[in-house]
Design a protein around this motif. Structure first.
Motif, mmCIF file in Angstrom:
data_model
loop_
_atom_site.group_PDB
_atom_site.id
_atom_site.type_symbol
_atom_site.label_atom_id
_atom_site.label_comp_id
_atom_site.label_asym_id
_atom_site.label_seq_id
_atom_site.Cartn_x
_atom_site.Cartn_y
_atom_site.Cartn_z
ATOM 1 N N VAL A 160 4.159 -0.577 -1.187
ATOM 2 C CA VAL A 160 2.926 0.203 -1.387
ATOM 3 C C VAL A 160 2.440 0.867 -0.093
ATOM 4 C CG1 VAL A 160 1.325 -1.777 -1.103
ATOM 5 C CG2 VAL A 160 0.621 0.205 -2.445
ATOM 6 N N MET A 161 2.575 0.182 1.038
ATOM 7 C CA MET A 161 2.071 0.764 2.281
ATOM 8 C C MET A 161 2.788 2.069 2.615
ATOM 9 S SD MET A 161 1.567 -2.815 4.271
ATOM 10 C CE MET A 161 1.315 -2.235 5.920
ATOM 11 N N GLY A 211 4.066 -1.327 9.365
ATOM 12 C CA GLY A 211 2.651 -1.586 9.125
ATOM 13 C C GLY A 211 1.897 -0.279 8.921
ATOM 14 N N SER A 262 5.905 -3.881 -5.200
ATOM 15 C CA SER A 262 4.603 -3.583 -4.597
ATOM 16 C C SER A 262 4.628 -3.764 -3.079
ATOM 17 C CB SER A 262 3.480 -4.408 -5.238
ATOM 18 O OG SER A 262 3.758 -5.773 -5.119
ATOM 19 N N SER A 263 5.682 -4.401 -2.556
ATOM 20 C CA SER A 263 5.852 -4.468 -1.098
ATOM 21 C C SER A 263 5.978 -3.064 -0.488
ATOM 22 C CB SER A 263 7.102 -5.269 -0.735
ATOM 23 O OG SER A 263 6.864 -6.645 -0.890
ATOM 24 N N SER A 313 1.028 -8.771 4.258
ATOM 25 C CA SER A 313 1.241 -7.340 4.392
ATOM 26 C C SER A 313 2.618 -6.927 3.862
ATOM 27 C CB SER A 313 1.065 -6.949 5.866
ATOM 28 O OG SER A 313 1.084 -5.558 6.015
ATOM 29 N N ILE A 314 3.644 -7.723 4.162
ATOM 30 C CA ILE A 314 4.979 -7.403 3.618
ATOM 31 C C ILE A 314 4.948 -7.473 2.089
ATOM 32 C CG2 ILE A 314 7.428 -8.042 3.504
ATOM 33 C CD1 ILE A 314 7.310 -9.068 6.289
ATOM 34 N N GLU A 315 4.089 -8.330 1.566
ATOM 35 C CA GLU A 315 3.995 -8.439 0.101
ATOM 36 C C GLU A 315 3.174 -7.302 -0.500
ATOM 37 O OE1 GLU A 315 2.719 -12.364 -0.997
ATOM 38 O OE2 GLU A 315 4.444 -13.329 -0.041
ATOM 39 N N GLY A 316 2.711 -6.383 0.360
ATOM 40 C CA GLY A 316 1.988 -5.223 -0.153
ATOM 41 C C GLY A 316 0.515 -5.493 -0.395
ATOM 42 N N LYS A 317 -0.049 -6.381 0.419
ATOM 43 C CA LYS A 317 -1.468 -6.727 0.250
ATOM 44 C C LYS A 317 -2.242 -6.439 1.530
ATOM 45 C CE LYS A 317 0.045 -10.565 -2.608
ATOM 46 N NZ LYS A 317 0.416 -11.975 -2.464
ATOM 47 N N TYR A 326 8.882 -6.633 10.981
ATOM 48 C CA TYR A 326 7.600 -5.972 10.726
ATOM 49 C C TYR A 326 7.194 -5.217 11.988
ATOM 50 C CZ TYR A 326 2.816 -5.309 8.999
ATOM 51 O OH TYR A 326 1.625 -4.773 8.559
ATOM 52 N N HIS A 365 10.177 -3.182 8.112
ATOM 53 C CA HIS A 365 8.971 -2.928 7.330
ATOM 54 C C HIS A 365 7.944 -2.332 8.279
ATOM 55 C CE1 HIS A 365 6.010 -3.934 4.034
ATOM 56 N NE2 HIS A 365 5.183 -3.823 5.061
#
Lengths: 422, 157
Positions: free
Chosen positions: B26-27, A165, B23-24, A180-184, A122, A163
């Protein structure tokens, strides 16, 4: 100096696979692929090395790796935390730029130890140059047959991805990072359960800092005892210190743990314009500030900095000379935590804003006589009352600035101007 | 709403994550779509990303508003992100930010009239030993001085 993560720093293309392999890089990983290591052997070397988490918490890396349920059914993950963003901290950026293969090999070794066949690094969203270096190194490693599924027809598999940020300090907190890695949104999780049991996508996961991973290959080449001997008791090895602020030669220095602060200051060229040292934040903006006197008597290791009244943190040494207004410095730090609070816990969400607004009003000449007590009261109510350590990180500078430089705050409130800058 | 080129880039990110965990991505998907739409996200573009990743619109909107690097108002073609936190402050960032504001005739948070440049004051960018520093788009510029800033900014087109 520069014996571990930075050992190839003076070489051409120090980030290339060729340079890395020429200095013994991937030799441990190749031995693993040949079946010459067991996970326990590696954990024992790490334990002997005294390596502790370089992201700030200082948790022993070997012990952390031993916590992973390696024989649990199903997917397990290994994650590198390169979400560097605490004021004063800029070492992982240089590791990614100048020695990305050490991070990859460190993660690969960890993946074998913990039976975690997929990894993510990350990297903070602004680090495009380090990201590109890491991606380039990944491509080299895949092309050389060092990563992938059933590498060299063995039963060892490791797939590694970067990944990115998108601008949030809180994602450096390991469970926020997983979210955050899970897209939240990057909001920290309640612990327990700990990531080793319920981590990324609900699976067992171990997260380590970039510098921790990058230290592992050399520990394996030279042995845990070698690394331990580079440092001092309880603080094995070398550490990257980012020295910034009022020094002649601000830079990242990889030195032995236990080096006297005064020597590190000399390495950084000493005080700029021969000014007098006033204060030092030794481990990044969240660690307590020290007076010049306390700093000059301190050694740069976990126990040495603890004894001086602060923490080693990520090794981010912020040096301030006597032209620094401590009210202004603390106000800037308070703004940081106010800006970066994720908003999940009330003490932190409300408290960080409160701290900043009170400090701002002191700086605007509208401070009230009891503002110092108010600041101390607010920080005390944040401390220990939040899900993650950001609340403590916001509180600790306030307490230490007021304890060590209280007269400057009193002066500012009374005279409506800085004691230092007028 | 999402171009074929953008979809290709998003698909590259989706591949990194386990099946069903798209959805990972999405960022990055939001960044890719933002880059194709004048550096800005709209309600519709966020929804389009959510649809493409098969996730609720509100989940994508949460991400788009939680993280710093998404823009919800018009911004310049070039975005200057000036660090003002402690190491940069100790090295004169406040004066240099004021210099840049005067030079461009805007305050931080604003866009130049010709739409070329936005200036933002940001928290630590992790380059403290090169303070004072700023980021323009993807690139870091360190050890800034007023003269250096003039040269860099004059070169923006």
């Amino acid at each position: 100096m520069n014996e571990v993560c930075f050992k190839n720093l003076d070489k051409d293309q120090c980030w290339s696979l060729e340079t890395y392999e020429a200095s013994g890089g991937y030799s441990t990983w190749r031995k693993i692929l040949k079946g010459e290591y067991t996970p326990d052997q590696i954990i024992n070397e790490l334990k002997a090395s005294g390596l502790r988490g370089r992201g700030g918490a200082g948790f022993p890396t070997g012990l952390k790796w031993s916590f992973m349920p390696r024989n649990a059914q199903g997917q397990k993950y290994i994650v590198c935390n390169s979400d560097e963003g605490e004021p004063g901290t800029c070492k992982d950026r240089d590791i990614l730029r100048f020695n990305p293969h050490a991070v990859i090999e460190g993660m690969a070794i960890g993946s074998f130890v913990m039976n975690a066949t997929v990894g993510y690094n990350y990297i903070r969203g602004e680090f495009i140059e380090p990201f590109n270096r890491f991606e380039g190194a990944l491509k080299e490693a895949y092309s050389a047959g060092l990563l992938g599924k059933n590498i060299n027809d063995t039963d060892v598999s490791f797939d590694l991805h970067a990944h990115l940020g998108a601008g949030a300090y809180i994602c450096g907190e390991e469970t926020a990072l997983l979210e955050s890695i899970e897209g939240k949104k990057g909001q920290p999780r309640f612990k327990p359960p700990f990531p080793a049991n319920v981590g990324l996508f609900g699976r067992p996961t171990t997260i380590n800092n970039t510098e921790s991973f990058a230290s592992v290959p050399d520990i394996m080449i030279n042995g845990g005892q070698w690394f331990a001997d580079l440092g001092v008791e309880n603080s094995g090895g070398t550490k990257l210190f980012s020295v910034s602020g009022h020094v002649n030669n601000p830079a990242n220095f990889e030195v032995s743990m236990g080096m006297p602060f005064s020597e590190l200051l000399e390495l950084a060229g000493g005080m700029r314009n021969g000014a007098k040292l006033k204060a030092v934040i030794p481990g990044g903006s969240s660690t307590p500030v020290l007076t010049a006197e306390a700093a000059m008597g301190m050694t740069m290791d976990y126990d040495g900095i603890d004894k001086a009244g602060s923490m080693l943190g990520a090794g981010s040494v912020i040096v301030m000379d006597d032209s620094t207004c401590m009210v202004e410095a603390l106000t800037r730090l308070a703004h940081f935590y106010y800006d970066e609070s994720c908003g999940q816990c009330t003490p932190c969400r409300e408290g960080t804003g409160w701290l900043y607004r009170v400090l701002k009003r002191i700086m605007d000449g509208k401070g009230k006589a009891d503002d110092i007590e108010l600041l101390l009261g607010v920080q005390e109510k944040i401390m220990g009352n939040t899900i993650c350590a950001l609340g403590d990180a916001a509180a600790m500078p306030v307490e230490s600035f007021l304890r060590n430089f209280r007269e400057e705050f009193e002066y500012y409130i009374e005279h409506k101007k800085s004691m230092v800058k007028g | 709403m999402i171009s074929d080129n953008a979809k290709k880039q998003i698909d590259h990110w989706i591949e990194k994550y386990p099946q069903g965990k798209q959805s990972s991505a999405v960022m990055e998907a939001l960044k890719i779509v933002q880059a194709e739409n004048d550096n800005q996200l709209t309600h519709d573009s966020i929804q389009a990303v959510a649809d493409y990743l098969n996730m609720p619109g509100i989940a994508a909107a949460e991400v788009a508003t939680f993280y710093e690097n998404y823009n919800h108002k018009p911004v310049g073609k070039h975005i200057i992100r000036f660090c003002h936190n402690i190491s940069c402050m100790l090295n004169g960032a406040d004066d240099l930010i004021a210099h840049l504001e005067t030079k461009l005739g805007v305050k931080t948070g604003e866009v130049t009239k010709d739409g070329l440049i936005s200036v933002k004051k940001v928290e630590c960018l992790g380059a403290c030993v090169g303070a004072p520093m700023f980021q323009i788009n993807d690139k870091y510029y360190e050890n800034l001085t007023a003269d250096k800033i003039d040269d860099i900014v004059d070169g923006l087109q």
